[in-house]
Structures are given as structure tokens and as C-alpha cells.
Scaffold this motif. Sequence first.
Motif, mmCIF file in Angstrom:
data_model
loop_
_atom_site.group_PDB
_atom_site.id
_atom_site.type_symbol
_atom_site.label_atom_id
_atom_site.label_comp_id
_atom_site.label_asym_id
_atom_site.label_seq_id
_atom_site.Cartn_x
_atom_site.Cartn_y
_atom_site.Cartn_z
ATOM 1 N N ARG A 130 0.947 -1.160 -0.094
ATOM 2 C CA ARG A 130 -0.111 -0.008 0.083
ATOM 3 C C ARG A 130 0.897 1.285 -0.110
ATOM 4 O O ARG A 130 0.630 2.137 -0.696
ATOM 5 C CB ARG A 130 -1.014 0.066 1.358
ATOM 6 C CG ARG A 130 -1.987 1.244 1.276
ATOM 7 C CD ARG A 130 -2.619 1.098 2.327
ATOM 8 N NE ARG A 130 -3.753 2.344 2.365
ATOM 9 C CZ ARG A 130 -4.323 2.613 3.250
ATOM 10 N NH1 ARG A 130 -4.221 2.175 4.405
ATOM 11 N NH2 ARG A 130 -4.904 4.077 3.300
ATOM 12 N N TRP A 131 1.873 1.408 0.728
ATOM 13 C CA TRP A 131 2.798 2.393 1.086
ATOM 14 C C TRP A 131 3.378 2.776 -0.342
ATOM 15 O O TRP A 131 3.483 3.898 -0.836
ATOM 16 C CB TRP A 131 3.823 2.110 1.960
ATOM 17 C CG TRP A 131 4.997 3.213 1.886
ATOM 18 C CD1 TRP A 131 6.304 2.949 1.467
ATOM 19 C CD2 TRP A 131 5.012 4.265 1.898
ATOM 20 N NE1 TRP A 131 7.163 4.052 1.427
ATOM 21 C CE2 TRP A 131 6.293 5.299 1.572
ATOM 22 C CE3 TRP A 131 3.955 5.456 2.127
ATOM 23 C CZ2 TRP A 131 6.603 6.749 1.561
ATOM 24 C CZ3 TRP A 131 4.175 6.877 2.254
ATOM 25 C CH2 TRP A 131 5.554 7.453 2.134
ATOM 26 N N ARG A 132 3.850 1.553 -1.287
ATOM 27 C CA ARG A 132 4.559 1.825 -2.329
ATOM 28 C C ARG A 132 3.604 2.498 -3.370
ATOM 29 O O ARG A 132 4.118 3.350 -4.131
ATOM 30 C CB ARG A 132 5.295 0.295 -2.878
ATOM 31 C CG ARG A 132 6.325 -0.062 -1.985
ATOM 32 C CD ARG A 132 7.285 -1.030 -2.382
ATOM 33 N NE ARG A 132 6.224 -2.455 -2.654
ATOM 34 C CZ ARG A 132 6.206 -3.194 -1.507
ATOM 35 N NH1 ARG A 132 7.096 -2.983 -0.579
ATOM 36 N NH2 ARG A 132 5.334 -4.250 -1.733
ATOM 37 N N LYS A 133 2.634 1.943 -3.586
ATOM 38 C CA LYS A 133 1.412 2.421 -4.275
ATOM 39 C C LYS A 133 0.992 3.843 -4.030
ATOM 40 O O LYS A 133 1.127 4.916 -4.945
ATOM 41 C CB LYS A 133 -0.036 1.453 -4.187
ATOM 42 C CG LYS A 133 -0.954 2.077 -5.406
ATOM 43 C CD LYS A 133 -2.193 1.061 -5.278
ATOM 44 C CE LYS A 133 -3.018 1.462 -6.079
ATOM 45 N NZ LYS A 133 -4.345 0.527 -6.213
ATOM 46 N N LEU A 134 1.161 4.074 -2.650
ATOM 47 C CA LEU A 134 0.692 5.644 -2.423
ATOM 48 C C LEU A 134 1.784 6.503 -2.840
ATOM 49 O O LEU A 134 1.557 7.574 -3.272
ATOM 50 C CB LEU A 134 0.372 5.545 -0.865
ATOM 51 C CG LEU A 134 0.117 6.892 -0.367
ATOM 52 C CD1 LEU A 134 -1.079 7.502 -0.802
ATOM 53 C CD2 LEU A 134 0.039 6.739 1.135
ATOM 54 N N LYS A 135 3.047 6.115 -2.451
ATOM 55 C CA LYS A 135 4.090 6.866 -2.798
ATOM 56 C C LYS A 135 4.324 7.109 -4.410
ATOM 57 O O LYS A 135 4.411 8.195 -4.796
ATOM 58 C CB LYS A 135 5.456 6.121 -2.385
ATOM 59 C CG LYS A 135 6.766 7.162 -2.508
ATOM 60 C CD LYS A 135 7.814 6.396 -1.750
ATOM 61 C CE LYS A 135 8.237 4.949 -2.504
ATOM 62 N NZ LYS A 135 9.707 4.689 -1.894
#
Length: 95
Positions: free
Chosen positions: A9-14
Motif C-alpha cells: 500500500r505504501w509503495r502504491k501511495l508513494k
Amino acid sequence: MVAGRDTRRWRKLKVQFRARSAEANHPCWLCGQPIDYDLPRDHPEAFQPDHLHPVSTHPEHAEDPANLRPSHATCNKARGNRAPLFGLGRQTRQW
């Protein structure tokens, strides 16, 4: 695993945050200078998402898009988990 830094989720959000920031050409929220969004991520002046409320003190906001601000890698690292220090800006001749 550190919340907000090692999840899918963090990688996608970034990636999404970088795209929105680059499209709007947002400057670094810490120093106010432009960010070259085309620089490689290991460059000191490259884009890096910064957490308004640091993950170390507010893990509940680690993956909250409203907690992200665009910054230079050096500005983000210099700030660490401290409150941001904003200067008064540059003096102009009219002042």
C-alpha cells in the motif's frame, strides 16, 4: 517491517503521490524550492515524500495520503522526526 515504509500500500501511495506532485509541480514544502521530479531517487535533491506527522511519533498516519508532503531528499533527512523549521523567506529590495 516499519509501518508506512515497507508495504504494498505504501509503495502504491508513494507512486501516486509523486505523480500528483509532479503534475502540479509542487515545490519542497520545507525549503520552498522547486523539485526536479526527473532526478534519480538516489540524488540528494530528488523528490521524497515527507510525513507531516513523522511515522516514528504517529504510526497511525503512516499510510494516510493527507499526511504526505513533497520534499527534497536532503530536506526530509535534515528534518528527521522533528517539527519543521520554516524561515521567514528571502528579503526583497522592496522590503
